[in-house]
Design an enzyme around this catalytic site. Sequence first.
Site, PDB file in Angstrom:
ATOM      1  N   CYS A 116     -33.532  10.301  14.412  1.00 25.72           N
ATOM      2  CA  CYS A 116     -32.378  11.205  14.515  1.00 25.72           C
ATOM      3  C   CYS A 116     -32.289  11.847  15.903  1.00 25.72           C
ATOM      4  O   CYS A 116     -33.178  12.600  16.295  1.00 25.72           O
ATOM      5  CB  CYS A 116     -32.528  12.261  13.413  1.00 25.72           C
ATOM      6  SG  CYS A 116     -31.511  13.720  13.602  1.00 25.72           S
ATOM      7  N   CYS A 159     -32.194  15.661  15.921  1.00 21.94           N
ATOM      8  CA  CYS A 159     -33.529  16.172  15.555  1.00 21.94           C
ATOM      9  C   CYS A 159     -34.417  16.251  16.794  1.00 21.94           C
ATOM     10  O   CYS A 159     -35.168  17.204  16.975  1.00 21.94           O
ATOM     11  CB  CYS A 159     -34.193  15.274  14.508  1.00 21.94           C
ATOM     12  SG  CYS A 159     -33.305  15.175  12.948  1.00 21.94           S
TER      13      CYS A 159
END
Length: 120
Positions: A45, A48
């Site tokens: 991600c 993230c």
Amino acid sequence: MATDAHRDAAGQSTDEPIYIDGESHLDEVVEEHDVVLVDFYADWCGPCKMLEPVIDRLASETEAVMAKVDVDANQQLAGAYGVRGVPTLALFADGEQVEQQTGALPADRLRSLIEGYTNE
């Protein structure tokens, strides 16, 4: 390591994020600390990864404990918290979940959110 580092009951420094290994581990961390910010993340991600240095910095700069949950390795745990997208941040105060946000929030907003529960 700084001598004033925060430590949990096991003596682990809480100036760095704690990587969670399963639901019972998360329950222990939440029970042991007054304020815990849980970052549900995935290695693949992009947002993230952008959030990671923010979480690392908040771990050392705030009274809250940062916990990280890899949603790929802990799918049932993520499901139990209704995580539909990553990153999802869940804030716990006094053992209860008080906030949940999806998306990479700016550092100042996260700090304000945390300090609303640590500076009472």
